[in-house]
Design an enzyme around this catalytic site. Structure first.
Site, short mmCIF file in Angstrom:
data_model
loop_
_atom_site.label_atom_id
_atom_site.label_comp_id
_atom_site.label_asym_id
_atom_site.label_seq_id
_atom_site.Cartn_x
_atom_site.Cartn_y
_atom_site.Cartn_z
N MET A 1 0.83 -1.22 0.00
CA MET A 1 0.00 0.00 0.00
C MET A 1 0.87 1.27 0.00
O MET A 1 0.83 2.04 0.95
CB MET A 1 -0.93 -0.03 1.22
CG MET A 1 -1.89 -1.21 1.22
SD MET A 1 -2.66 -1.49 2.84
CE MET A 1 -1.34 -2.38 3.69
N GLN B 1 -10.93 2.95 0.15
CA GLN B 1 -10.67 4.29 0.65
C GLN B 1 -11.57 5.31 -0.04
O GLN B 1 -12.23 6.13 0.61
CB GLN B 1 -9.20 4.67 0.43
CG GLN B 1 -8.19 3.89 1.23
CD GLN B 1 -6.76 4.27 0.85
OE1 GLN B 1 -6.52 4.84 -0.21
NE2 GLN B 1 -5.82 3.94 1.72
N THR C 1 2.17 1.47 5.98
CA THR C 1 1.41 2.58 5.41
C THR C 1 0.94 3.46 6.55
O THR C 1 0.61 2.95 7.62
CB THR C 1 0.19 2.08 4.60
OG1 THR C 1 -0.77 3.13 4.46
CG2 THR C 1 -0.50 0.91 5.28
N ASN C 2 0.94 4.77 6.32
CA ASN C 2 0.40 5.69 7.32
C ASN C 2 -1.12 5.70 7.32
O ASN C 2 -1.76 5.53 8.36
CB ASN C 2 0.91 7.11 7.06
CG ASN C 2 2.35 7.33 7.47
OD1 ASN C 2 2.64 7.78 8.57
ND2 ASN C 2 3.27 7.00 6.58
N THR C 3 -1.71 5.90 6.14
CA THR C 3 -3.15 6.11 6.03
C THR C 3 -3.95 4.97 6.64
O THR C 3 -4.94 5.20 7.35
CB THR C 3 -3.55 6.29 4.56
OG1 THR C 3 -2.93 7.48 4.06
CG2 THR C 3 -5.06 6.40 4.41
N CYS D 1 3.62 9.95 4.89
CA CYS D 1 3.14 8.99 3.89
C CYS D 1 4.37 8.25 3.41
O CYS D 1 5.40 8.88 3.12
CB CYS D 1 2.43 9.70 2.74
SG CYS D 1 1.95 8.59 1.40
N THR D 2 4.29 6.96 3.31
CA THR D 2 5.49 6.17 3.04
C THR D 2 6.10 6.48 1.68
O THR D 2 7.29 6.26 1.48
CB THR D 2 5.20 4.67 3.16
OG1 THR D 2 4.01 4.35 2.43
CG2 THR D 2 4.98 4.28 4.61
N GLU D 3 5.30 7.01 0.73
CA GLU D 3 5.85 7.35 -0.58
C GLU D 3 6.52 8.72 -0.62
O GLU D 3 7.27 9.01 -1.55
CB GLU D 3 4.74 7.30 -1.66
CG GLU D 3 4.30 5.92 -2.06
CD GLU D 3 3.25 5.34 -1.10
OE1 GLU D 3 3.00 4.13 -1.17
OE2 GLU D 3 2.70 6.13 -0.29
#
Length: 238
Positions: free
Chosen positions: A10, A52, A83-85, A196-198
């Site tokens: 994710m 989501q 993942t953060n979200t 956010c991981t990205e």
């Protein structure tokens, strides 16, 4: 060494970073030929992203709960949700689980407080910046969290979903993020959370006038330190 259960996909772009970082951390600590003892469960992000977008958070939580239980069955000693979200559904993920979740918010808060920062700006998806689940977790540690303006939140979110999760990194998007970061610092942020991981694929500490807190790296390092018995499991204050 405890077995780290990585719940990823994710997106898979950021999950690669988690795998790299946990292994680099183990090698740095133990040396030689050591690498991390991990189990990876990677979901199909298209299905999660649709949940989501449609507000089907209960369905997403149930899916991640099944994935976490699969990690437990495969021998993981604890879960790292990459993942953060999706920490929005952390409580659902933990339901009936016999192993702990190393919550990203707790690991991030510990690093922020250790740096002597009390007011931090937050970048992330629109869900992470706009909803209380993440900010409240940080606030429980005594932190004051600032978020960008609505216009800047839309820009940050769009670049994540239209570019970064697809592995697209554009110089003009880096410049746009630098502007958002500068405005957070001008508003009083003593540090900025790359929540956010990205995001860490696009900007680094050199793009920010104040200390940065890259959650992917912080989470991965906390996972290794816990797996090696160097630190206890990060938890919110009682």
């Amino acid at each position: 060494m405890k077995v780290i259960g990585l719940l990823g996909g994710m997106s898979w772009e950021s999950s690669i970073e988690y795998y790299r970082l946990v292994n680099e951390r183990v090698k740095a600590v133990l040396g030689g030929f050591h690498s991390a003892h991990t189990v990876l469960y990677s979901v199909d992000f298209a299905a999660i992203e649709q949940m989501q977008a449609e507000g089907r958070w209960d369905d997403a939580g149930a899916e991640l709960n099944r994935a976490a239980k699969a990690l437990e069955a495969a021998g993981a000693d604890f879960v790292v949700l990459c993942t953060n979200t999706m920490h929005k559904v952390a409580s659902q993920l933990e339901a009936g689980l016999g192993i702990p979740l190393l919550h990203l918010g707790d690991a991030t808060a510990a690093a922020i407080k250790a740096a002597g920062v009390r007011r931090a700006g937050l970048l992330g998806t629109g869900f992470t910046m706009g909803q209380p689940f993440y900010r409240d977790r940080l606030a429980a540690h005594g932190l004051d969290v600032l978020v960008p303006s609505a216009e800047d939140r839309d820009l940050v979110h769009r670049i994540i979903y239209d570019e970064l999760v697809l592995g697209v990194v554009k110089p003009e998007s880096r410049e746009a993020y630098r502007g958002v970061i500068a405005r957070l610092a001008e508003a009083g942020a003593e540090g900025v959370i790359y929540g956010c991981t990205e995001i860490e694929l696009l900007v680094g500490p050199e793009d920010c006038p104040v200390p940065t807190f890259p959650t992917t790296r912080l989470h991965a390092e906390a996972a290794v330190d816990y797996a090696l018995g160097r630190t206890p499991l990060p938890v919110p204050p009682a």
